[in-house]
Scaffold this motif. Structure first.
Motif, mmCIF file in Angstrom:
data_model
loop_
_atom_site.group_PDB
_atom_site.id
_atom_site.type_symbol
_atom_site.label_atom_id
_atom_site.label_comp_id
_atom_site.label_asym_id
_atom_site.label_seq_id
_atom_site.Cartn_x
_atom_site.Cartn_y
_atom_site.Cartn_z
ATOM 1 N N UNK A 1 0.720 -1.560 -0.101
ATOM 2 C CA UNK A 1 0.136 0.491 0.004
ATOM 3 C C UNK A 1 0.835 1.430 0.180
ATOM 4 N N UNK A 2 2.056 0.623 0.675
ATOM 5 C CA UNK A 2 2.767 2.412 1.108
ATOM 6 C C UNK A 2 3.899 2.853 -0.115
ATOM 7 N N UNK A 3 3.983 1.625 -0.914
ATOM 8 C CA UNK A 3 5.079 1.468 -1.938
ATOM 9 C C UNK A 3 4.344 1.890 -3.147
ATOM 10 N N UNK A 4 3.322 1.883 -3.515
ATOM 11 C CA UNK A 4 1.869 2.310 -4.315
ATOM 12 C C UNK A 4 1.755 3.903 -4.360
ATOM 13 N N UNK A 5 2.094 3.859 -3.009
ATOM 14 C CA UNK A 5 1.615 5.500 -2.903
ATOM 15 C C UNK A 5 0.025 5.953 -2.393
ATOM 16 N N UNK A 6 -0.384 4.173 -1.845
ATOM 17 C CA UNK A 6 -2.116 4.940 -1.881
ATOM 18 C C UNK A 6 -2.795 6.136 -0.788
ATOM 19 N N UNK A 7 -1.269 6.031 0.392
ATOM 20 C CA UNK A 7 -1.672 7.000 0.883
ATOM 21 C C UNK A 7 -1.620 8.116 0.721
ATOM 22 N N UNK A 8 -0.278 8.575 -0.300
ATOM 23 C CA UNK A 8 0.226 9.375 -0.368
ATOM 24 C C UNK A 8 -1.013 10.525 -0.887
ATOM 25 N N UNK A 9 -1.063 11.765 -0.270
ATOM 26 C CA UNK A 9 -1.831 13.478 -0.918
ATOM 27 C C UNK A 9 -1.346 14.114 -1.296
ATOM 28 N N UNK A 10 -2.351 14.388 -2.771
ATOM 29 C CA UNK A 10 -1.605 15.629 -3.988
ATOM 30 C C UNK A 10 -2.785 16.917 -2.975
ATOM 31 N N UNK B 1 0.795 23.809 11.352
ATOM 32 C CA UNK B 1 2.218 24.323 10.991
ATOM 33 C C UNK B 1 2.189 23.059 9.685
ATOM 34 N N UNK B 2 2.033 22.162 10.179
ATOM 35 C CA UNK B 2 2.440 20.702 9.779
ATOM 36 C C UNK B 2 2.021 21.090 8.034
ATOM 37 N N UNK B 3 0.964 21.894 7.867
ATOM 38 C CA UNK B 3 1.253 22.099 6.226
ATOM 39 C C UNK B 3 2.082 22.987 5.834
ATOM 40 N N UNK B 4 2.432 23.904 6.635
ATOM 41 C CA UNK B 4 3.915 24.154 5.870
ATOM 42 C C UNK B 4 3.641 25.761 6.479
ATOM 43 N N UNK B 5 2.621 26.339 7.055
ATOM 44 C CA UNK B 5 2.159 27.389 7.825
ATOM 45 C C UNK B 5 3.800 27.768 8.552
ATOM 46 N N UNK B 6 4.195 29.420 8.571
ATOM 47 C CA UNK B 6 3.747 30.932 8.034
ATOM 48 C C UNK B 6 3.750 30.363 6.452
ATOM 49 N N UNK B 7 4.114 29.547 5.688
ATOM 50 C CA UNK B 7 4.328 30.143 4.072
ATOM 51 C C UNK B 7 2.795 30.010 4.173
ATOM 52 N N UNK B 8 2.316 30.297 3.061
ATOM 53 C CA UNK B 8 1.217 30.305 1.920
ATOM 54 C C UNK B 8 1.033 29.243 1.130
ATOM 55 N N UNK B 9 1.350 28.005 1.678
ATOM 56 C CA UNK B 9 1.734 26.027 0.700
ATOM 57 C C UNK B 9 0.220 25.715 0.190
ATOM 58 N N UNK B 10 0.154 25.408 -1.015
ATOM 59 C CA UNK B 10 -0.480 24.427 -1.531
ATOM 60 C C UNK B 10 -1.062 23.300 -0.601
ATOM 61 N N UNK B 11 -0.844 23.304 -0.047
ATOM 62 C CA UNK B 11 -0.887 21.878 1.501
ATOM 63 C C UNK B 11 -1.318 22.799 2.297
ATOM 64 N N UNK B 12 -1.292 23.939 2.673
ATOM 65 C CA UNK B 12 -2.267 24.614 3.415
ATOM 66 C C UNK B 12 -3.938 25.102 2.944
ATOM 67 N N UNK B 13 -3.396 25.850 1.651
ATOM 68 C CA UNK B 13 -4.940 25.771 0.854
ATOM 69 C C UNK B 13 -5.616 24.875 0.833
#
Length: 876
Positions: free
Chosen positions: A36-45, A470-482
């Motif tokens: 599952x991990x190798x196939x990237x099933x849990x990877x968030x885009x 903070x885990x999503x990159x704040x204080x930068x306005x990252x794609x993950x945060x958005x």
């Protein structure tokens, strides 16, 4: 049912060859998780156009290992994210760990102690390096254990509260709060741990009932006498007043005057303060502003001196005979000295009272006047309360909202400084002329002679309060945060509603322009043992979930935990329940294997209802009802109910009834058998997908074998097609009723399950059963009635009549003797329990649970008598 990629055609027996005859979790779980991990099933885009669904892991301490509470919480979070992934959401389950300031420093200090060293021998910089070294070598073992459990987290995003990005977030928000006047430094009473040598917050204090001594002491002489009571006699050395209520006439003549403080050469004033309860005790209280939070406030109102009489180790520093004594030694010595002076008016020993203890090391907390850093929480707490009141955030279950409001509406300023070396060092510099400068992450700290940084670090909950952003990159306005802020839901225990949830609400709303960190707060209870007792090593009932996973498999542990998870309610769990869940996993395995051996398939479209038997229509109707039911339970965070619904549907209806009823169809062959094979394939396909979020391993192994699909992890979540057939449900309900009643009768008569007996079936009163006669006979082991058949027992059931010839199957005389003996035993039990319940003296003395147990025994005896008498009446 939902659309899916159709697998290639295969013959009736080919897929079953891929399944071993027995399910062995150890052979399946590890390899599946790595796949599952190798196939990237849990990877968030973060750039995906799918609707986001984000959950953060409540970050476990880097010092920790997976305990049953973790396994419980992770199972619930994983089930939610797996379902949403199957529903087509872009899912993120954010993993990471907390640096756990006090706990981690204590671990490393213990390691140093084994070498005969302390952190002071190393110095701050070398000690912190030593902690990082320990973290790299020994910390974070919980990550491997999470893999064992099947946690579908995005490992590429794993964060640590002390990593560079999160440290930048901490420094940024500290600077903003400081500049906005929401962080300040002040001397206040704090909770001090003499063992950990640091301040701790109110919510890190655990209160418990301890045995102490309540001593009443006479202050003053002659008419200028007051009696005060205390459990902490040693603190009288720091008294600077005695307080009484302004309206208490007993002491009106003393207000404004002074009384002599025993054992000292000081006189202290008598002050009038409305805080004092005149009805409690003597109505006079000693005031020790430097060692009691209430006394501190009285002292501030009246301008009293603040005398600190203990050092950081709780050793007496006040000059005199008690200098150098530990606080507990001083307590006894002070009482002895007061007794010698004739100052003790009364002593109560033992005196049970609530005492605060450090949640980390269990040392008794010492209130202590100290210069510390604080967060001014009033505006932050109001915003956190408003977000729930106006519906932007929902607390589930809703009755927990009152606890939340009770906390945030009465929150005191938060002491955030800790006298530790491991943690986020407070970004404040002090200058030679008394300057105080707060430095942001992109600013250079002041330098030069006399400048130095604050030595304290921040409370661990300060950094974990930033976790959702903070885990999503704040204080930068990252794609993950958005993409992933705010989180969809927070799943956590009600026990850290105040520790963590309120902190995240305050910081999230402040840092993210009024947007709360999550839409829903789903609170669960605590895991307890099967008797409802808190699990603890000291109680001897603590469980290592890895041991259960080794023995029964991870799916069994997960299913047991989910099946006990009612919102906000504690979860009792015992090993026998895990064993039962292992049996369920085996049942799923064996039933799927049987289905494959008999040609169950997912190939092609489902046949039309017109081609299906009532049995086929019944199970599909029930299947769609269960899909709708499970969806509703998931949306309401009712994990116990959805697990129970799936258990009973899979075991009771699919495996025990549909499979059994279909055996005669399979044996007959032809088009009806083809239809039932396709229906059975559909039912198993959907059932395995429904079960997958809670039992991921066994379902993936079975589903890929059944369907030849890539993985159930990325299969479509089932949808309710709307197909219902109430008539088929009633018809099969009648079949089940007939079979169940006759089985019960057979058991009552002492027949073995496989024992065949001649029987005649009259179905004129239930014509719908005619199509099921062969299946009914097969399930009930009933032979056709041949010439010369004589019924010895007749059962009318649901409009049908089942006549059986038991003459050659039962020794009636022996059966009558057995039942008569059982009847006598039941009647004796009834007489004994009735006599006890009729004894008023017994009822007056016996505990409620004993009386309830006897009542239950009497009810059982009554039921046994009714049952046995009925069995005797049926004997020829």
């Amino acid at each position: 049912m939902t659309e899916k990629t159709q697998p290639p055609a295969y013959g009736p027996h080919s897929a079953s060859a891929d399944l071993p005859t027995q399910y062995t979790p150890a052979d399946v779980e590890g390899k599946l998780y790595e796949r599952w991990v190798e196939r990237g099933y849990f990877t968030a885009d973060a750039k995906s156009e799918k609707e986001p669904y984000a959950i953060v892991i409540p970050p476990p301490n880097v010092t920790g290992s997976l305990h049953l509470g973790h396994a419980f919480e992770h199972t619930l979070i994983d089930a939610l994210t797996r379902r949403k992934r199957m529903q087509g959401f872009e899912t993120l389950w954010q993993p990471g760990m907390d640096h756990a300031g006090i706990a981690t420093q204590n671990v490393v200090e213990r390691e140093l102690a084994k070498e005969g060293k302390s952190r002071h021998d190393l110095g701050r910089e070398a000690f912190v390096e030593r902690v990082w070294q320990w973290k790299a070598e020994s910390g974070g073992q919980i990550s491997g254990q999470m893999r064992r459990l099947g946690d579908g987290v995005d490992w590429a995003r794993e964060r640590f509260t002390m990593d560079d990005g999160l440290s930048r977030a901490v420094q940024t928000i500290f600077k903003r709060l400081f500049d906005d006047g929401l962080i300040y430094r002040a001397e206040r009473i704090i909770n001090w741990c003499p063992r950990c040598l640091t301040a701790i917050s109110d919510i890190e204090v655990e209160y418990q009932e301890d045995d102490g001594e309540l001593v009443s002491i006479r202050y003053g002489e002659g008419e200028d006498t007051l009696v005060v009571a205390t459990t902490r006699a040693e603190t009288m050395l720091g008294d600077t007043a005695v307080a009484v209520h302004p309206d208490d006439e007993r002491y009106a003549h003393l207000v404004g005057r002074t009384v002599r403080l025993p054992l000292t050469d000081r006189s202290i004033p008598v002050v009038a303060d409305e805080h004092v309860d005149p009805a409690f005790g003597t109505g006079a209280v000693k005031v020790t502003p430097a060692h009691d939070p209430n006394d501190f406030e009285i002292g501030r109102r009246h301008g009293l001196p603040q005398l600190t009489i203990m050092d950081e180790h709780a050793i007496i520093t006040a000059h005199g005979p008690f200098l150098g004594l530990d606080r507990l030694e001083a307590r006894s010595a002070v009482v002895a000295a007061l007794r010698a002076e004739g100052r003790i008016v009364d002593e109560k020993r033992p005196y049970r009272h609530s005492v605060g203890h450090c949640s980390r090391c269990k040392t008794t907390i010492e209130p202590r006047l100290s210069m510390q850093w604080w967060v001014r929480v009033a505006p932050l707490a109001k915003a956190a309360g408003d977000a729930v009141r106006d519906g932007r955030v929902t607390i589930h279950p809703k009755e927990m909202s009152s606890r939340y409001f009770e906390w945030v509406d009465n929150l005191h300023d938060w002491c955030i400084s800790r006298q530790l070396w491991w943690g986020h060092r407070i970004p404040v510099w002090y200058g030679p002329a008394g300057e105080t400068v707060c430095v942001g992450p992109d600013e250079e700290p002041p330098s030069g002679a006399g400048w130095h940084q604050e030595t304290d670090v921040l409370d661990t909950w300060f950094s974990s309060g930033l976790w959702p952003f903070s885990t999503l990159g704040w204080p930068e306005r990252t794609d993950s945060l958005a993409k992933f802020y705010p989180n969809s839901v927070l799943v956590t225990g009600y026990d850290i509603l105040f520790f963590w949830v309120a902190r995240m609400m305050m910081f999230g709303l402040y840092a993210m322009d009024g947007v709360p960190p999550f839409h829903t707060i789903a609170l669960h209870g605590m895991v307890r043992d099967q008797f409802g007792k808190k699990m603890s090593k000291s109680f001897g009932n603590a469980v290592n979930p890895l041991d259960w996973m080794d023995t029964y498999g991870s799916d069994a542990v997960r299913f047991t935990l989910a099946r006990g998870a009612n919102p906000g309610v504690d979860v009792p769990i015992g090993e026998d329940w895990v064993q039962a869940s292992r049996n369920f996993a085996n049942k799923i395995w064996n039933a799927t294997r049987f289905a494959l051996l008999n040609g169950a398939t997912v190939e092609g479209d489902l046949p039309s209802p017109e081609e299906m038997s009532a049995t086929d229509r019944w199970i599909l109707s029930r299947l769609n009802s269960v899909v709708a039911e499970v969806d509703a339970y998931y949306d309401d965070y009712q994990f116990a109910k959805l697990s129970d619904a799936l258990f009973h549907f899979a075991w009771d209806e699919v495996f025990d009834w549909y499979v059994e009823l279909s055996k005669t169809t399979f044996a007959a062959g032809g088009r009806p058998a083809e239809v039932s094979r396709r229906v059975l394939g559909e039912v198993l396909d959907v059932t395995l997908r429904l079960l997958h979020p809670v039992t991921p391993f066994v379902t993936d192994e079975l589903w890929t074998t059944l369907t030849s699909g890539e993985s159930v992890v990325v299969a479509a979540w089932p949808e309710d097609s709307g197909f219902r057939d109430p008539a088929a449900e009633r018809e099969i309900g009648t079949v089940r009723q007939v079979v169940t009643e006759v089985r019960r009768f057979r058991a009552d008569q002492g027949l073995q399950p496989g024992q065949r007996v001649p029987a005649a079936l009259d179905l004129t009163g239930a014509p719908a059963l005619a199509a099921h006669e062969e299946a009914i006979r097969s399930l009930l082991r009933l032979q056709p009635a041949e010439e010369g058949f004589t019924a010895t027992a007749t059962l009318p059931v649901a409009g049908a009549t089942v006549a059986l010839d038991l003459s050659g199957a039962i020794d009636f005389e022996a059966e009558r003797k057995r039942l008569t003996k059982d009847l006598a035993a039941a009647e004796k039990e009834l007489a004994q329990t009735t006599a006890k319940l009729g004894n008023e003296a017994f009822l007056a003395k016996a505990p409620d649970h004993v009386v309830d147990k006897i009542r239950a025994r009497r009810a059982t005896a009554e039921a046994d008598i009714t049952r046995i008498q009925a069995q005797l009446a049926k004997l020829p």
